[in-house]
Motif scaffolding. Sequence first.
Motif, PDB file in Angstrom:
ATOM      1  N   VAL A 156      20.057   3.428   6.691  1.00  0.00           N
ATOM      2  CA  VAL A 156      20.602   2.402   5.692  1.00  0.00           C
ATOM      3  C   VAL A 156      19.175   1.946   5.318  1.00  0.00           C
ATOM      4  CG1 VAL A 156      22.803   2.854   6.132  1.00  0.00           C
ATOM      5  CG2 VAL A 156      21.319   0.968   7.058  1.00  0.00           C
ATOM      6  N   PHE A 157      19.039   1.342   4.029  1.00  0.00           N
ATOM      7  CA  PHE A 157      17.938   0.371   3.348  1.00  0.00           C
ATOM      8  C   PHE A 157      18.585  -0.419   2.655  1.00  0.00           C
ATOM      9  CE2 PHE A 157      14.628  -0.539   0.510  1.00  0.00           C
ATOM     10  CZ  PHE A 157      13.589  -0.923   1.536  1.00  0.00           C
ATOM     11  N   ALA A 158      18.186  -1.808   2.455  1.00  0.00           N
ATOM     12  CA  ALA A 158      18.661  -2.708   1.195  1.00  0.00           C
ATOM     13  C   ALA A 158      17.595  -3.867   1.154  1.00  0.00           C
ATOM     14  CB  ALA A 158      19.823  -3.102   1.776  1.00  0.00           C
ATOM     15  N   GLN A 196       0.999  -1.082  -0.068  1.00  0.00           N
ATOM     16  CA  GLN A 196       0.023   0.068   0.081  1.00  0.00           C
ATOM     17  C   GLN A 196       0.860   1.325  -0.046  1.00  0.00           C
ATOM     18  OE1 GLN A 196      -3.246   0.295  -0.494  1.00  0.00           O
ATOM     19  NE2 GLN A 196      -3.911  -1.799  -0.036  1.00  0.00           N
ATOM     20  N   PRO A 197       0.694   2.039  -0.725  1.00  0.00           N
ATOM     21  CA  PRO A 197       1.622   3.339  -0.930  1.00  0.00           C
ATOM     22  C   PRO A 197       1.771   3.989   0.393  1.00  0.00           C
ATOM     23  CG  PRO A 197       0.079   3.217  -3.090  1.00  0.00           C
ATOM     24  CD  PRO A 197      -0.180   2.247  -1.903  1.00  0.00           C
ATOM     25  N   LYS A 198       0.344   4.037   1.107  1.00  0.00           N
ATOM     26  CA  LYS A 198       0.658   4.910   2.487  1.00  0.00           C
ATOM     27  C   LYS A 198       1.632   4.131   3.384  1.00  0.00           C
ATOM     28  CE  LYS A 198      -3.149   2.307   4.834  1.00  0.00           C
ATOM     29  NZ  LYS A 198      -4.495   2.310   5.459  1.00  0.00           N
ATOM     30  N   ASP A 199       1.772   2.710   3.229  1.00  0.00           N
ATOM     31  CA  ASP A 199       2.787   2.255   4.200  1.00  0.00           C
ATOM     32  C   ASP A 199       4.226   2.859   3.767  1.00  0.00           C
ATOM     33  OD1 ASP A 199       0.922   1.200   5.855  1.00  0.00           O
ATOM     34  OD2 ASP A 199       1.010  -0.844   4.595  1.00  0.00           O
ATOM     35  N   LEU A 200       4.385   2.723   2.348  1.00  0.00           N
ATOM     36  CA  LEU A 200       5.735   3.149   2.056  1.00  0.00           C
ATOM     37  C   LEU A 200       6.062   4.424   2.282  1.00  0.00           C
ATOM     38  CD1 LEU A 200       8.226   2.444   0.240  1.00  0.00           C
ATOM     39  CD2 LEU A 200       7.009   3.460  -1.664  1.00  0.00           C
ATOM     40  N   GLU A 201       5.088   5.525   2.237  1.00  0.00           N
ATOM     41  CA  GLU A 201       5.240   7.029   2.392  1.00  0.00           C
ATOM     42  C   GLU A 201       5.614   6.976   3.954  1.00  0.00           C
ATOM     43  OE1 GLU A 201       5.576   9.176   0.372  1.00  0.00           O
ATOM     44  OE2 GLU A 201       5.121   7.872  -1.091  1.00  0.00           O
ATOM     45  N   ARG A 202       5.110   6.185   4.770  1.00  0.00           N
ATOM     46  CA  ARG A 202       5.519   6.231   6.332  1.00  0.00           C
ATOM     47  C   ARG A 202       6.692   5.947   6.586  1.00  0.00           C
ATOM     48  NH1 ARG A 202       1.520   2.189   9.292  1.00  0.00           N
ATOM     49  NH2 ARG A 202       2.409   3.022  11.099  1.00  0.00           N
ATOM     50  N   LEU A 203       7.420   4.960   5.727  1.00  0.00           N
ATOM     51  CA  LEU A 203       8.741   4.708   5.709  1.00  0.00           C
ATOM     52  C   LEU A 203       9.642   5.359   5.445  1.00  0.00           C
ATOM     53  CD1 LEU A 203      10.429   2.060   6.747  1.00  0.00           C
ATOM     54  CD2 LEU A 203      10.387   1.145   4.359  1.00  0.00           C
ATOM     55  N   ILE A 204       9.257   5.960   3.997  1.00  0.00           N
ATOM     56  CA  ILE A 204      10.198   7.169   3.564  1.00  0.00           C
ATOM     57  C   ILE A 204      10.296   8.373   4.272  1.00  0.00           C
ATOM     58  CG2 ILE A 204       9.923   8.998   1.694  1.00  0.00           C
ATOM     59  CD1 ILE A 204       9.028   6.764  -0.207  1.00  0.00           C
ATOM     60  N   ASP A 205       9.252   8.832   5.166  1.00  0.00           N
ATOM     61  CA  ASP A 205       9.243   9.839   5.935  1.00  0.00           C
ATOM     62  C   ASP A 205      10.226   9.710   7.002  1.00  0.00           C
ATOM     63  OD1 ASP A 205       7.095  11.132   4.683  1.00  0.00           O
ATOM     64  OD2 ASP A 205       5.637  10.589   6.040  1.00  0.00           O
ATOM     65  N   LEU A 206      10.511   8.372   7.513  1.00  0.00           N
ATOM     66  CA  LEU A 206      11.504   8.266   8.534  1.00  0.00           C
ATOM     67  C   LEU A 206      12.996   8.248   8.027  1.00  0.00           C
ATOM     68  CD1 LEU A 206       9.811   4.994  10.352  1.00  0.00           C
ATOM     69  CD2 LEU A 206      10.028   7.507  11.244  1.00  0.00           C
ATOM     70  N   PHE A 207      13.025   7.990   6.743  1.00  0.00           N
ATOM     71  CA  PHE A 207      14.240   8.145   6.076  1.00  0.00           C
ATOM     72  C   PHE A 207      14.653   9.499   5.808  1.00  0.00           C
ATOM     73  CE2 PHE A 207      14.024   3.687   5.906  1.00  0.00           C
ATOM     74  CZ  PHE A 207      15.432   3.182   5.859  1.00  0.00           C
ATOM     75  N   ASP A 208      13.678  10.316   5.497  1.00  0.00           N
ATOM     76  CA  ASP A 208      13.955  11.674   5.302  1.00  0.00           C
ATOM     77  C   ASP A 208      14.299  12.355   6.522  1.00  0.00           C
ATOM     78  OD1 ASP A 208      13.588  12.147   2.542  1.00  0.00           O
ATOM     79  OD2 ASP A 208      11.269  12.514   2.850  1.00  0.00           O
TER      80      ASP A 208
END
Length: 473
Positions: free
Chosen positions: A105-107, A87-99
């Motif tokens: 790091v992510f792999a 779900q895009p909303k779950d990815l955006e929550r993860l991206i916010d933390l990396f921002d």
Amino acid sequence: MALRVAVYTRISRDDEGDGLGVARQREDCERLADLRGWAVAKVYEDNDVSAYKRNVRRPEFELMLSDLANGLIDGVVAYDLDRLARQPKDLERLIDLFDERKRRVFATVTNDVNLGAADGRTMARVMVAFANKSSHDASRRIQRKHLELARQGKSSGGPAPYGWQSDGRTVDPVAAEHIRAAQSQLLAGVRIGTIRTDWQRRGLAHPREGTTRLPHHLVERMLTNPRLCGYRTYRGEILLDDDGQPVIGQWETINTVEEWEAVCAVVAERKQKFPGRSLARKYLLSGIARCGLCHAKIRGQINRRRNANSKGSTFSYQCSVVNGGCGKVGRAGESVDEFVISLVLAEQRERAASTTVQGDEPWPNASALADVEADISALTQAAKVKEITVSTLLQLLPDLERRRDELKLERARHSKDRRQPATLTVDSNEDFRSLPIERQQALILHSLSTVLIHPAGRGKRRFDPSLIEPVWR
């Protein structure tokens, strides 16, 4: 110092329950983390959990996001991006933390996506969008397949419901007997909550091995499931064929249609009569006994003033001012109960001895229901062959369907009323006392409408049965 990373593993379905899928993901992720020189701080595992369904909460995924936000871990390693998010909303929550912190790091094992870079985030969004569409397409195909199977009366797979063996077709005789016994208790006035407590104590009907909690709604569904009488359901509703008749499943039945309708009628009537109210009772005549002076309902209460060494009654029936009564009448509970029980059992034995056995009276409106169903079928067929327009069909059908549903409800009530008296038979006081309190009350109410308790006067302590007035039905 090596960066501390989380390994996240997930699989949507683990039918075997052995966790081999997530175990393989974990091994590959740990190998990748070791190659990058990262230390695995914790493995977060959501086994047999969907990432696509919006109403599903992934507890380990939520915990991982929380630990990442709190700085307990420095990054995430997953087997593939779609293991983390569909779900895009779950990815955006993860991206916010990396921002928030560029050092994180992510792999993934299957591809090289860097959520810390703009190009990586764009690529991740595209990949999750395609994964979401793939899940949506698969879901649509699965729903279509399940509907086709339902129309054929076949099962959609999955574990067999309680009452059937593992093949989903053959009745489990032991489980079926438990279901029928519980249904008889329902017809006799026992609450579903009491049945649930008894089943949970005996370890019956647990949906999965190791489950200790048996929810109330699950027991209710087991006892009222249309599958019991052979009806096929789809998305919680009884599926009808082209003629408006219920689709019959390809499995053995536990109930007849009349037996199932009687149980459903009892459950529905209780919900309508007592919405959101507990029907639990602690004392036999609570809500049945009334004050002989003011006629207010009398309820049982514990005798708190009695000490442990006294031999008096442990509870009493007391007219209470709090409940709108006069507060002037009370009586020791055990003596009243024993007297009323003996009266009721004697009356029921006498009635049983004098009553001649008659055949079951058929439901008088069976032909009316058959006529309505025939009219519905005729209209539907006429629309198919274009003898009438769809507009005409939609104008005539609602009234007929409403009449059909009313007649079916009337038939269910008739079945319930015809079956209930057969459940209200007890041979002795000991048998009566061994029953659940709701069934005891049902036996009392089968013979009595109320019990009037008259005042005993000052100084009188001995139980006087003449002051207990039963009002017979």
